[in-house]
Design a protein around this motif. Structure first.
Motif, PDB file in Angstrom:
ATOM      1  N   VAL A  32       0.826  -1.206   0.000  1.00  0.00           N
ATOM      2  CA  VAL A  32       0.000   0.000   0.000  1.00  0.00           C
ATOM      3  C   VAL A  32       0.865   1.263   0.000  1.00  0.00           C
ATOM      4  O   VAL A  32       0.589   2.222  -0.716  1.00  0.00           O
ATOM      5  N   TRP A  33       1.946   1.247   0.783  1.00  0.00           N
ATOM      6  CA  TRP A  33       2.779   2.457   0.867  1.00  0.00           C
ATOM      7  C   TRP A  33       3.452   2.755  -0.466  1.00  0.00           C
ATOM      8  O   TRP A  33       3.591   3.907  -0.856  1.00  0.00           O
TER       9      TRP A  33
ATOM     10  N   GLY B  15       1.027   4.222  -2.739  1.00  0.00           N
ATOM     11  CA  GLY B  15       0.876   5.609  -2.324  1.00  0.00           C
ATOM     12  C   GLY B  15       1.995   6.470  -2.876  1.00  0.00           C
ATOM     13  O   GLY B  15       1.758   7.554  -3.409  1.00  0.00           O
ATOM     14  N   TYR B  16       3.218   5.970  -2.793  1.00  0.00           N
ATOM     15  CA  TYR B  16       4.363   6.759  -3.244  1.00  0.00           C
ATOM     16  C   TYR B  16       4.319   6.963  -4.764  1.00  0.00           C
ATOM     17  O   TYR B  16       4.524   8.077  -5.257  1.00  0.00           O
TER      18      TYR B  16
ATOM     19  N   ARG C 294     -14.103   3.199   0.480  1.00  0.00           N
ATOM     20  CA  ARG C 294     -15.016   2.992   1.622  1.00  0.00           C
ATOM     21  C   ARG C 294     -15.515   4.362   2.072  1.00  0.00           C
ATOM     22  O   ARG C 294     -14.787   5.107   2.716  1.00  0.00           O
TER      23      ARG C 294
ATOM     24  N   GLY D 114      -8.159  18.192  11.247  1.00  0.00           N
ATOM     25  CA  GLY D 114      -8.705  16.928  10.765  1.00  0.00           C
ATOM     26  C   GLY D 114      -8.491  15.808  11.781  1.00  0.00           C
ATOM     27  O   GLY D 114      -9.397  15.011  12.048  1.00  0.00           O
ATOM     28  N   MET D 115      -7.285  15.769  12.357  1.00  0.00           N
ATOM     29  CA  MET D 115      -6.995  14.749  13.369  1.00  0.00           C
ATOM     30  C   MET D 115      -7.901  14.918  14.586  1.00  0.00           C
ATOM     31  O   MET D 115      -8.481  13.949  15.083  1.00  0.00           O
TER      32      MET D 115
ATOM     33  N   VAL E  51     -11.483  13.702  13.814  1.00  0.00           N
ATOM     34  CA  VAL E  51     -11.652  12.240  13.806  1.00  0.00           C
ATOM     35  C   VAL E  51     -11.598  11.696  15.233  1.00  0.00           C
ATOM     36  O   VAL E  51     -12.417  10.849  15.631  1.00  0.00           O
ATOM     37  N   ILE E  52     -10.648  12.218  16.031  1.00  0.00           N
ATOM     38  CA  ILE E  52     -10.511  11.730  17.416  1.00  0.00           C
ATOM     39  C   ILE E  52     -11.776  12.045  18.221  1.00  0.00           C
ATOM     40  O   ILE E  52     -12.300  11.185  18.938  1.00  0.00           O
TER      41      ILE E  52
ATOM     42  N   TRP F 285     -17.136   6.379  12.256  1.00  0.00           N
ATOM     43  CA  TRP F 285     -17.500   5.348  11.284  1.00  0.00           C
ATOM     44  C   TRP F 285     -16.239   4.660  10.851  1.00  0.00           C
ATOM     45  O   TRP F 285     -15.161   5.117  11.181  1.00  0.00           O
TER      46      TRP F 285
ATOM     47  N   PRO G 113     -11.913   7.146   1.371  1.00  0.00           N
ATOM     48  CA  PRO G 113     -12.029   8.026   2.539  1.00  0.00           C
ATOM     49  C   PRO G 113     -11.657   7.351   3.851  1.00  0.00           C
ATOM     50  O   PRO G 113     -11.136   8.006   4.752  1.00  0.00           O
ATOM     51  N   THR G 114     -11.912   6.049   3.968  1.00  0.00           N
ATOM     52  CA  THR G 114     -11.574   5.363   5.222  1.00  0.00           C
ATOM     53  C   THR G 114     -10.062   5.360   5.453  1.00  0.00           C
ATOM     54  O   THR G 114      -9.594   5.551   6.581  1.00  0.00           O
ATOM     55  N   ARG G 115      -9.277   5.190   4.389  1.00  0.00           N
ATOM     56  CA  ARG G 115      -7.826   5.202   4.547  1.00  0.00           C
ATOM     57  C   ARG G 115      -7.343   6.591   4.965  1.00  0.00           C
ATOM     58  O   ARG G 115      -6.439   6.736   5.781  1.00  0.00           O
TER      59      ARG G 115
ATOM     60  N   ARG H 293      -9.098   8.783   6.657  1.00  0.00           N
ATOM     61  CA  ARG H 293      -9.469   8.976   8.067  1.00  0.00           C
ATOM     62  C   ARG H 293      -8.555   8.167   8.991  1.00  0.00           C
ATOM     63  O   ARG H 293      -8.266   8.588  10.103  1.00  0.00           O
ATOM     64  N   ASP H 294      -8.088   7.021   8.512  1.00  0.00           N
ATOM     65  CA  ASP H 294      -7.161   6.240   9.338  1.00  0.00           C
ATOM     66  C   ASP H 294      -5.825   6.970   9.495  1.00  0.00           C
ATOM     67  O   ASP H 294      -5.143   6.803  10.502  1.00  0.00           O
ATOM     68  N   PHE H 295      -5.451   7.781   8.505  1.00  0.00           N
ATOM     69  CA  PHE H 295      -4.252   8.619   8.666  1.00  0.00           C
ATOM     70  C   PHE H 295      -4.495   9.684   9.733  1.00  0.00           C
ATOM     71  O   PHE H 295      -3.624   9.968  10.559  1.00  0.00           O
ATOM     72  N   LEU H 296      -5.687  10.257   9.723  1.00  0.00           N
ATOM     73  CA  LEU H 296      -5.988  11.328  10.687  1.00  0.00           C
ATOM     74  C   LEU H 296      -6.180  10.776  12.102  1.00  0.00           C
ATOM     75  O   LEU H 296      -6.034  11.508  13.084  1.00  0.00           O
ATOM     76  N   ASP H 297      -6.502   9.488  12.204  1.00  0.00           N
ATOM     77  CA  ASP H 297      -6.798   8.873  13.505  1.00  0.00           C
ATOM     78  C   ASP H 297      -5.501   8.424  14.187  1.00  0.00           C
ATOM     79  O   ASP H 297      -5.220   7.231  14.294  1.00  0.00           O
ATOM     80  N   ILE H 298      -4.736   9.394  14.695  1.00  0.00           N
ATOM     81  CA  ILE H 298      -3.414   9.049  15.244  1.00  0.00           C
ATOM     82  C   ILE H 298      -3.493   8.239  16.535  1.00  0.00           C
ATOM     83  O   ILE H 298      -2.527   7.604  16.920  1.00  0.00           O
ATOM     84  N   LEU H 299      -4.648   8.276  17.217  1.00  0.00           N
ATOM     85  CA  LEU H 299      -4.765   7.499  18.458  1.00  0.00           C
ATOM     86  C   LEU H 299      -5.330   6.104  18.191  1.00  0.00           C
ATOM     87  O   LEU H 299      -5.411   5.281  19.087  1.00  0.00           O
TER      88      LEU H 299
ATOM     89  N   TRP I  23      -3.437   3.712  13.160  1.00  0.00           N
ATOM     90  CA  TRP I  23      -2.895   4.756  12.275  1.00  0.00           C
ATOM     91  C   TRP I  23      -2.375   4.183  10.963  1.00  0.00           C
ATOM     92  O   TRP I  23      -1.709   3.158  10.939  1.00  0.00           O
TER      93      TRP I  23
ATOM     94  N   THR J 175      -0.143   5.943   4.944  1.00  0.00           N
ATOM     95  CA  THR J 175      -0.066   6.026   3.483  1.00  0.00           C
ATOM     96  C   THR J 175      -0.063   7.467   2.966  1.00  0.00           C
ATOM     97  O   THR J 175       0.691   7.803   2.050  1.00  0.00           O
TER      98      THR J 175
ATOM     99  N   PHE K 291       3.259   9.005   2.484  1.00  0.00           N
ATOM    100  CA  PHE K 291       3.994   8.540   1.303  1.00  0.00           C
ATOM    101  C   PHE K 291       3.481   9.227   0.041  1.00  0.00           C
ATOM    102  O   PHE K 291       4.251   9.555  -0.866  1.00  0.00           O
TER     103      PHE K 291
END
Lengths: 152, 141
Positions: free
Chosen positions: A14-15, A18-19, A86, A138-139, A142-143, A152, B27-29, B31-37, B40, B43, B46
């Motif tokens: 995946v990374w 992404g790159y 998703r 943004g972080m 989400v938190i 979600w 979008p889920t990926r 949001r998973d980047f933004l969800d640092i707690l 995480w 991607t 990169f």
């Protein structure tokens, strides 16, 4: 649905996807800069296309870029199969998210592409600050959504 | 088709295909980047790193050019003045990005991938842009 790594020439990691995808985005932005002398900021180009913004490049050129985005996604799917998407589970999140993103990107003169890629690579103080700010908010969003179980 | 339109279309297609490959159309990926707690997902870093390299080279090349290859002049925004509008806009954009996992580029690519949901987001994004113009006009007058 996800890409089957056995059926595609694309790397499985995946990374790395992404790159490489990021490199394509950067080359596209470089073409806009060196070819047309413009910043490839998607929010600005969309506003120009919709005649919300009067300044900037010719409307038809902005529109061509904007039409190119889904076209690029479509061509990618035709070549390599379905792309994993998703989406938010509720209409309300799309409506509220879309409205706030549209409002904020115009007020702040840019989004992930204009500030995050074009501005950061130029070490623009405005863009560095904007990028740190929207990643931070943004972080936090989400938190807090997870904490309040709106997640979600 | 004139040359600048062809260049814009080509750049848009490359940008859109790059987003599709990068995983950022999901979008889920994001949001998973933004969800640092939480669980995480790095991607997005990169993707940004990959994009910044050619773009940094392009900024260097730009300094050697008197004008762009297919336009009469460079028309680039100012990099310095930082004001409340920039900060408030970035805070709001981040909130919308966090709620939905979507920013303008991936949402537009999504029109081809997830037509219904992405189109709803894009329509309201344009509505938000119109609202921002109304607010800016009021402030300026």
């Amino acid at each position: 649905m996800t890409l089957d790594p056995d059926l595609t020439i694309l790397p499985a990691d995946v990374w790395l996807r992404g790159y490489i995808g990021g490199t394509m985005i950067g080359i596209a932005a470089a073409i806009m800069l060196l070819g047309l002398g413009r910043i490839a900021g998607v929010s600005g180009l969309l506003a120009r296309t919709m005649a919300i913004s009067q300044s900037g490049m010719r409307k038809r050129v902005a529109a061509a870029f904007i039409v190119g985005l889904p076209l690029g996604g479509l061509l990618f799917e035709l070549a390599f199969g379905p792309v994993l998407t998703r989406y938010p589970p509720s209409m309300l999140m799309l409506v509220v998210g879309g409205t706030v993103v549209g409002f904020g990107t115009r007020l702040g003169s840019g989004c992930t592409s204009g500030h995050g890629v074009c501005g950061v690579s130029r070490l623009s103080p405005r863009s560095l600050l904007a990028t740190a700010t929207f990643i931070g908010s943004g972080m936090l969003t989400v938190i807090l959504m997870k904490y309040w179980e709106l997640g979600w | 088709m004139t040359r600048d339109i062809a260049i814009g279309l080509f750049a848009g297609i490359l940008f859109g295909a790059g987003l599709a490959l990068s995983g950022m159309a999901d979008p889920t990926r994001v949001r998973d980047f933004l969800d640092i707690l939480g669980n995480w997902d790095p991607t997005l870093l990169f993707v940004m790193g990959g994009a910044i390299v050619p773009m940094a080279i392009a900024w260097f090349v730009r300094m050697q050019l008197e004008k762009p290859l297919a336009a009469s002049r460079f028309a680039l925004p100012d990099t310095n003045p930082i004001d409340a509008r920039l900060l408030l806009g970035a805070v709001l954009f981040g909130i919308g990005w966090g709620i939905s996992g979507l920013c303008p580029g991936p949402a537009l690519v999504g029109i081809a991938l997830v037509p219904g949901s992405a189109l709803i987001f894009v329509v309201f994004m344009i509505f938000g842009m119109l609202m921002a113009r109304l607010v800016a006009r009021k402030e300026d007058s």
